[in-house]
Design an enzyme around this catalytic site. Structure first.
Site, PDB file in Angstrom:
ATOM      1  N   TRP A 127       0.465  -0.741  -0.036  1.00  0.00           N
ATOM      2  CA  TRP A 127      -0.024  -0.213   0.194  1.00  0.00           C
ATOM      3  C   TRP A 127       0.954   1.286  -0.146  1.00  0.00           C
ATOM      4  CZ3 TRP A 127      -4.188   1.955  -2.116  1.00  0.00           C
ATOM      5  CH2 TRP A 127      -4.342   2.802  -1.879  1.00  0.00           C
ATOM      6  N   LYS A 180      -4.806  -0.674   8.449  1.00  0.00           N
ATOM      7  CA  LYS A 180      -6.088  -0.916   9.276  1.00  0.00           C
ATOM      8  C   LYS A 180      -6.086  -1.700  10.506  1.00  0.00           C
ATOM      9  CE  LYS A 180      -8.569   0.520   4.627  1.00  0.00           C
ATOM     10  NZ  LYS A 180      -8.533  -0.258   3.370  1.00  0.00           N
ATOM     11  N   GLY A 232     -10.981   3.852   2.827  1.00  0.00           N
ATOM     12  CA  GLY A 232     -12.059   2.994   1.976  1.00  0.00           C
ATOM     13  C   GLY A 232     -11.642   2.085   1.006  1.00  0.00           C
ATOM     14  N   LYS A 279     -13.398  -4.437   9.635  1.00  0.00           N
ATOM     15  CA  LYS A 279     -14.289  -5.213   7.514  1.00  0.00           C
ATOM     16  C   LYS A 279     -13.284  -6.302   7.470  1.00  0.00           C
ATOM     17  CE  LYS A 279     -10.456  -3.485   5.235  1.00  0.00           C
ATOM     18  NZ  LYS A 279      -9.854  -3.791   4.259  1.00  0.00           N
ATOM     19  N   ASP A 337     -16.257  -0.417   1.875  1.00  0.00           N
ATOM     20  CA  ASP A 337     -14.430  -1.299   2.277  1.00  0.00           C
ATOM     21  C   ASP A 337     -15.696  -2.742   3.033  1.00  0.00           C
ATOM     22  OD1 ASP A 337     -11.773  -1.567   2.268  1.00  0.00           O
ATOM     23  OD2 ASP A 337     -11.991  -0.624   4.559  1.00  0.00           O
ATOM     24  N   SER A 359      -7.796  -9.455  -1.658  1.00  0.00           N
ATOM     25  CA  SER A 359      -7.723  -9.304  -0.207  1.00  0.00           C
ATOM     26  C   SER A 359      -7.242 -10.309   1.071  1.00  0.00           C
ATOM     27  CB  SER A 359      -9.069  -9.025   0.501  1.00  0.00           C
ATOM     28  OG  SER A 359      -9.947  -9.514   1.850  1.00  0.00           O
ATOM     29  N   GLU A 362      -4.318  -9.129   9.437  1.00  0.00           N
ATOM     30  CA  GLU A 362      -4.885  -8.330  10.291  1.00  0.00           C
ATOM     31  C   GLU A 362      -5.699  -8.545  11.057  1.00  0.00           C
ATOM     32  OE1 GLU A 362      -4.326  -4.306   7.859  1.00  0.00           O
ATOM     33  OE2 GLU A 362      -2.841  -4.231   9.020  1.00  0.00           O
TER      34      GLU A 362
END
Ligand SMILES: NC(=O)c1ccc[n+]([C@@H]2O[C@H](COP(=O)([O-])OP(=O)(O)OC[C@H]3O[C@@H](n4cnc5c(N)ncnc54)[C@H](O)[C@@H]3O)[C@@H](O)[C@H]2O)c1
Length: 337
Positions: free
Chosen positions: A12, A105, A133, A188, A241, A251, A278
């Site tokens: 990222w 996150k 997002g 999420k 998200d 993902s 995570e």
């Protein structure tokens, strides 16, 4: 033009570096590891970003001082489990009022703090903001249209962050609800593990839709108890998200879930995915938060049971399906009781 230091050379951080460079900013990326920095410098490729080239004008360093010096913005992009230790390392070179945007996150397992709270605790002199997002790095680095939200305590700050990131392919909204943004972003990942497990068990789209919808209901209940706003959970950093994380093969949480659904243990799945999953850490934190705030989170409970209590994925599904009967929304009023 702004000068930006990206703290964290993962997927990222690298994708955001490429985006910010494309927006005309000067970018320097910090890596925690010499070998990683060297590989990025020599190949100009990130192992998770395919053929997307890292422009040669983007500096890559392991010198934290250099990455932080005279930067208008520092983007903190290390995986959430390393956020606090990295913030601590940054302290000696932090200037007063330094703007930091956290893009990781997660919720800290021991303290149940959000990442911005951890960073603010470690670096009280910084001005901490968040960017979140439905935004997979693999797609952002290829310039595919994406939307995010910049959250800050001050409107002016959020608008400044928005102005740096916003482009023709990366649309950024602003929000004052940092708490809602961060809770949605962390939780999420836990629901994505559940969605992956359902895929691994061979379930279908009905199950996926159920997990996404009931998942956002859980996240909203907890997030509001923690001070987040309902509108945020209905927005890009909440349901947006959650949808992308539960549906996309990008993902890692979903991919780990699929392997667990296929019968691998949590440890085996994490090894196979080869990236920090995570959701596994956030699952424990989410369960602890649900107890702390006395909020019902049945999906989170079952994900924990599968990950840590050797409950089989199938048993967990039965447990969810056969919970006490109830109304979909307890806030709605019947015409006749
Ligand atoms: N990848 C995405 O599409 C994406 C999108 C939005 C948000 N995020 C969030 O951004 C954060 C980073 O994700 P990522 O995909 O870049 O992860 P990643 O798995 O690609 O990052 C791994 C990197 O972490 C760094 N690292 C490892 N140990 C470290 C340590 N002790 N200290 C500092 N750095 C260390 C290394 O540079 C390594 O390359 C996560 O919180 C993730 O949820 C990721």
């Amino acid at each position: 033009m702004a000068s930006v230091g990206i703290i964290g050379s993962g997927t990222w951080g690298t994708a955001l570096g490429i985006l910010l460079y494309g927006n005309g900013h000067q970018v320097e990326i910090w890596s925690a590891f010499d070998s990683e920095a060297e590989a990025l410098r020599s190949t100009r490729l990130h192992p998770n970003l395919g053929e997307v080239k890292i422009p040669k004008e983007i500096g890559i360093t392991t010198d934290l001082k250099s990455a932080m010096e005279e930067k208008d913005l520092l983007v903190l992009a290390v995986p959430s489990v390393f956020a606090r230790e990295t913030a601590r390392k940054m302290k000696p070179w932090l200037k007063k009022g330094q703007l930091i945007t956290n893009v990781a996150k997660g919720i800290e397992e021991d303290t149940l703090m959000t990442l911005s709270q951890q960073i603010e605790e470690e670096l009280p002199e910084a001005e901490v903001t968040v960017l979140s997002g439905p935004s997979h790095a693999e797609e952002v680095s290829r310039g595919l249209p994406t939307t995010c939200v910049a959250g800050a305590h001050k409107k002016e700050t959020a608008e400044y962050v928005q102005s740096l990131f916003m482009s023709q392919v990366f649309r950024v909204y602003t929000s004052p609800d940092m708490q809602g943004i961060e809770v949605g972003g962390a939780l999420k990942n836990v629901i994505a593990l559940a969605a992956g497990i359902a895929d691994g068990l061979g379930f279908g789209d009905n199950t996926k839709a159920a997990l996404i919808t009931r998942g956002i209901a859980e996240i909203t209940r907890l997030g509001m108890a923690m001070g987040g706003k309902m509108e945020t959970f209905a927005g890009l950093t909440g349901i947006g998200d959650l949808i992308v994380t539960c549906a996309s093969m990008h993902s890692r949480n979903r991919r780990a879930g699929i392997l667990i659904g296929q019968g691998l243990s949590m440890e085996e799945a994490m090894k196979e995915v080869k990236m920090v999953v995570e959701g596994v850490y956030s699952a424990k934190a989410a369960l602890a938060l649900s107890k702390k705030y006395n909020v019902s989170m049945p999906i989170v409970e079952q994900v924990n049971a599968v990950l840590f209590d050797s409950v089989s994925a199938r048993e967990a599904v039965t447990e969810l399906m056969l919970r006490d009967r109830r109304a979909e929304n307890s806030g709605l009023v019947w015409e006749q009781e």
